[in-house]
Design a protein around this motif. Sequence first.
Motif, PDB file in Angstrom:
ATOM      1  N   LEU A  68       0.753  -1.161  -0.019  1.00 25.91           N
ATOM      2  CA  LEU A  68      -0.173   0.081   0.054  1.00 25.91           C
ATOM      3  C   LEU A  68       0.984   1.296   0.021  1.00 25.91           C
ATOM      4  N   GLU A  73      -9.013   0.579   1.074  1.00 29.36           N
ATOM      5  CA  GLU A  73      -9.221  -0.381   0.018  1.00 29.36           C
ATOM      6  C   GLU A  73     -10.601  -0.485  -0.558  1.00 29.36           C
ATOM      7  N   GLY A 105       0.215   3.992  -2.490  1.00 26.92           N
ATOM      8  CA  GLY A 105      -0.029   5.154  -2.205  1.00 26.92           C
ATOM      9  C   GLY A 105       0.723   6.447  -2.881  1.00 26.92           C
ATOM     10  N   CYS A 130      -4.157   4.983   1.829  1.00 28.32           N
ATOM     11  CA  CYS A 130      -3.160   3.789   1.351  1.00 28.32           C
ATOM     12  C   CYS A 130      -2.130   3.932   2.290  1.00 28.32           C
TER      13      CYS A 130
END
Length: 233
Positions: A152, A209, A156, A173
Amino acid sequence: MRPQRLARIAGLFYLIVGVFAGFAFYGRSEVYVPGDAATTARNVAEHAGLVRASFVADLVQATFFLFLAMALYVLLKHVHRLVARAMVVFVAVAVGMMCLNMVYQYAALTIATDSSRADALGRPGADALVLLMFDLHGYGFLVAQIFFGMWLLPLGYLVYRSGMLPRALAVLCVVGGVGYLVDLLARFSDPDLGAVLSPFLITPAAVAEISMVLWLLIKGVKTPGPSLESAPV
């Protein structure tokens, strides 16, 4: 392939991951009773079909998790190719660990439903082994969380720099990825405290998510500007 179509495909893959992972978690939680070997083994034997279905669901979600990373790589590689590659590598490692870890769940199912194991080990011994397999599965899942938390972070970064998606999603994220990593450390360092903190630590990742899935499916993405086409490789 056009970015908008690719975004919809990525969103669909993400949705499949979420649905099948949720079902797999449900299947395990219905039979696994921490610390109670006899009840866990009995539940697995009585609901063998559910346990088997949750195993298959995990295989499906793991496969589509890798497809998702590949789709997002194609969508976002123009931002920074090395960061996009790192994202795929983290997912590939996470998928490999999760698939190997699932063997413990299948072993628990085999032991609970094969009477010859109970004859060889004794009923209490076989029950204890079923519980151990589920315990090991849980620990393995937490270790794999390193990588499905870390993926993540580059995601991000890529989302933030691309301008194709809201930057708020990028921030979520990153916060979610950090939350996964802190949750992992807390659960192993102090299991009691980690269990209390876990819902708060993993919530940002869940929000990030779910939001990403909905945005990709409903809104799609903005077309990247020409200045991003020559981004670092």
